[in-house]
Design a protein around this motif. Structure first.
Motif, PDB file in Angstrom:
ATOM      1  N   GLY A 171      29.824  36.043  10.516  1.00  0.00           N
ATOM      2  CA  GLY A 171      28.513  35.438  10.360  1.00  0.00           C
ATOM      3  C   GLY A 171      27.406  36.211  11.050  1.00  0.00           C
ATOM      4  N   PHE A 172      26.262  35.547  11.215  1.00  0.00           N
ATOM      5  CA  PHE A 172      25.098  36.152  11.868  1.00  0.00           C
ATOM      6  C   PHE A 172      25.343  36.202  13.371  1.00  0.00           C
ATOM      7  N   SER A 173      25.278  37.387  13.951  1.00  0.00           N
ATOM      8  CA  SER A 173      25.624  37.568  15.366  1.00  0.00           C
ATOM      9  C   SER A 173      24.502  38.275  16.108  1.00  0.00           C
ATOM     10  N   SER A 174      24.480  38.065  17.411  1.00  0.00           N
ATOM     11  CA  SER A 174      23.445  38.647  18.260  1.00  0.00           C
ATOM     12  C   SER A 174      23.770  40.095  18.586  1.00  0.00           C
ATOM     13  N   THR A 175      22.837  40.736  19.270  1.00  0.00           N
ATOM     14  CA  THR A 175      23.050  42.135  19.662  1.00  0.00           C
ATOM     15  C   THR A 175      24.150  42.259  20.707  1.00  0.00           C
ATOM     16  N   GLN A 176      24.367  41.221  21.518  1.00  0.00           N
ATOM     17  CA  GLN A 176      25.445  41.284  22.510  1.00  0.00           C
ATOM     18  C   GLN A 176      26.806  41.351  21.832  1.00  0.00           C
ATOM     19  N   LYS A 177      27.021  40.518  20.840  1.00  0.00           N
ATOM     20  CA  LYS A 177      28.313  40.482  20.160  1.00  0.00           C
ATOM     21  C   LYS A 177      28.451  41.601  19.136  1.00  0.00           C
ATOM     22  N   ASN A 219      14.785  35.984  29.642  1.00  0.00           N
ATOM     23  CA  ASN A 219      15.255  37.061  28.770  1.00  0.00           C
ATOM     24  C   ASN A 219      16.758  37.225  28.957  1.00  0.00           C
ATOM     25  N   HIS A 220      17.525  36.218  28.503  1.00  0.00           N
ATOM     26  CA  HIS A 220      18.969  36.259  28.687  1.00  0.00           C
ATOM     27  C   HIS A 220      19.648  37.064  27.591  1.00  0.00           C
ATOM     28  N   ARG A 221      19.324  36.768  26.344  1.00  0.00           N
ATOM     29  CA  ARG A 221      20.000  37.408  25.215  1.00  0.00           C
ATOM     30  C   ARG A 221      19.028  38.111  24.269  1.00  0.00           C
ATOM     31  N   ALA A 222      17.798  38.263  24.677  1.00  0.00           N
ATOM     32  CA  ALA A 222      16.808  38.944  23.828  1.00  0.00           C
ATOM     33  C   ALA A 222      17.154  40.419  23.701  1.00  0.00           C
ATOM     34  N   PRO A 223      16.868  41.031  22.555  1.00  0.00           N
ATOM     35  CA  PRO A 223      17.226  42.448  22.371  1.00  0.00           C
ATOM     36  C   PRO A 223      16.335  43.412  23.123  1.00  0.00           C
ATOM     37  N   GLY A 224      15.157  42.985  23.526  1.00  0.00           N
ATOM     38  CA  GLY A 224      14.246  43.903  24.194  1.00  0.00           C
ATOM     39  C   GLY A 224      13.291  44.563  23.212  1.00  0.00           C
ATOM     40  N   SER A 225      12.635  45.625  23.650  1.00  0.00           N
ATOM     41  CA  SER A 225      11.653  46.303  22.815  1.00  0.00           C
ATOM     42  C   SER A 225      12.307  46.919  21.585  1.00  0.00           C
ATOM     43  N   ASN A 237      27.290  45.158  21.500  1.00  0.00           N
ATOM     44  CA  ASN A 237      27.697  45.250  22.903  1.00  0.00           C
ATOM     45  C   ASN A 237      26.510  45.518  23.823  1.00  0.00           C
ATOM     46  N   PHE A 238      25.358  44.910  23.528  1.00  0.00           N
ATOM     47  CA  PHE A 238      24.193  45.034  24.411  1.00  0.00           C
ATOM     48  C   PHE A 238      24.466  44.302  25.726  1.00  0.00           C
ATOM     49  N   ALA A 239      23.791  44.720  26.798  1.00  0.00           N
ATOM     50  CA  ALA A 239      23.904  44.055  28.093  1.00  0.00           C
ATOM     51  C   ALA A 239      23.056  42.786  28.114  1.00  0.00           C
ATOM     52  N   MET A 240      23.443  41.851  28.951  1.00  0.00           N
ATOM     53  CA  MET A 240      22.687  40.618  29.127  1.00  0.00           C
ATOM     54  C   MET A 240      21.483  40.874  30.023  1.00  0.00           C
ATOM     55  N   GLY A 241      20.452  40.034  29.888  1.00  0.00           N
ATOM     56  CA  GLY A 241      19.320  40.090  30.786  1.00  0.00           C
ATOM     57  C   GLY A 241      19.598  39.316  32.058  1.00  0.00           C
ATOM     58  N   PRO A 242      18.656  39.313  33.001  1.00  0.00           N
ATOM     59  CA  PRO A 242      18.856  38.568  34.251  1.00  0.00           C
ATOM     60  C   PRO A 242      19.082  37.082  33.968  1.00  0.00           C
TER      61      PRO A 242
END
Length: 210
Positions: free
Chosen positions: A121-127, A142-148, A130-135
Motif C-alpha cells: 500500500g501507500f507507505s511513508s519515506t521511513q518505510k 517533525n517526526h515523520r516528515a520527509p523534509g525539504s 529507510n529515511f531517519a526519524m525526526g526529533p
C-alpha cells in the motif's frame, strides 16, 4: 539445451522446511511448476526472432475474450489464464502442443524466479526509503516528515525522481541463484532453497541461472 528449454510458469504454494542427511533444517519454497503447453512458436524467418509462447492454468472459456479464444482454438489448446513468451535459440526443438513440466529441471540446478512482490500500500519515506526519524522530544512536530524536497526559487519545482511517499511493493521482482533441493515429478512440485517473491498463489516464472 538452451535456457528457454527450462523456462516454465508456476504458482507459489508456500514455505516449509526439510532436513538433509546431516539433520540440518533447510528453508524451502514449494512451487507448482506447470504443466504448461506450447501454444505458439516463432522463428527468425517469419517473425524476426525465435521464441515460444506457453500457456498455464486452465480456466473457463467464458473468462477469455474472442481474440484470445481464437488464438487458442487454432492449436486446440484449452483456455489458459496465463500466456508468456520466452526466446529460444536457433536449434530449438519445441513444437506447438508440447507439454512442459517440472521434469525439465534437475536437483541441484540454480534458477532465477520472477514474480510480483507483496503489495504494502501507500507507505511513508521511513518505510519505503529507510529515511531517519525526526526529533521525538522538545516540542518537535517533525517526526515523520520527509523534509525539504526542493531547491528554492530556482528551479522552482520538484526535481523528478525524488524519494517520496508512495506505493510500496507489488513490483516485478527477481530472486537469482536459488538452488533446487528436490523435485516431485508426479505432482509437478519443485522445492527451492530460500524465498521467492509474492504471496501464496502468486504466478511466477522460473528460468535457469546463466
Amino acid at each position: 539445451m538452451n535456457n528457454a528449454a527450462y523456462s516454465n510458469l508456476g504458482t507459489k504454494v508456500g514455505m516449509t522446511q526439510i532436513f538433509d542427511t546431516d539433520g540440518s533444517a533447510i528453508p524451502v519454497t514449494v512451487v507448482k511448476a506447470g504443466p504448461c503447453m506450447v501454444t505458439q512458436t516463432k522463428s527468425l524467418s517469419t517473425d524476426g526472432y525465435n521464441s515460444i509462447q506457453i500457456g498455464y492454468y486452465e480456466t473457463s472459456f467464458k473468462a477469455l475474450n474472442k481474440p484470445l479464444l481464437g488464438h487458442l482454438k487454432k492449436v486446440n489448446a484449452p483456455a489458459f489464464k496465463h500466456l508468456r513468451e520466452y526466446k529460444t535459440e536457433l536449434d530449438s526443438k519445441f513444437e506447438t502442443g508440447q507439454i512442459i513440466s517440472a521434469d525439465l529441471f534437475s536437483v541441484g540446478q540454480m534458477v532465477n524466479v520472477t514474480g510480483n512482490s507483496i503489495g504494502k500500500g501507500f507507505s511513508s519515506t521511513q518505510k519505503r526509503h529507510n529515511f531517519a526519524m525526526g526529533p521525538l522530544t522538545h516540542g518537535s512536530k517533525n517526526h515523520r516528515a520527509p523534509g525539504s524536497i526542493g531547491a528554492g526559487t530556482t528551479p522552482g519545482r520538484v526535481i523528478p525522481g525524488k524519494k517520496m511517499p508512495g506505493q510500496l511493493g507489488a513490483q516485478k521482482t527477481t530472486v537469482k541463484n536459488l538452488k533446487i533441493i528436490d523435485i516431485q515429478i508426479d505432482q509437478n512440485l519443485i522445492l527451492l532453497k530460500g524465498s521467492i517473491p509474492g504471496k501464496r498463489g502468486n504466478l511466477i516464472s522460473i528460468k535457469p541461472s546463466n
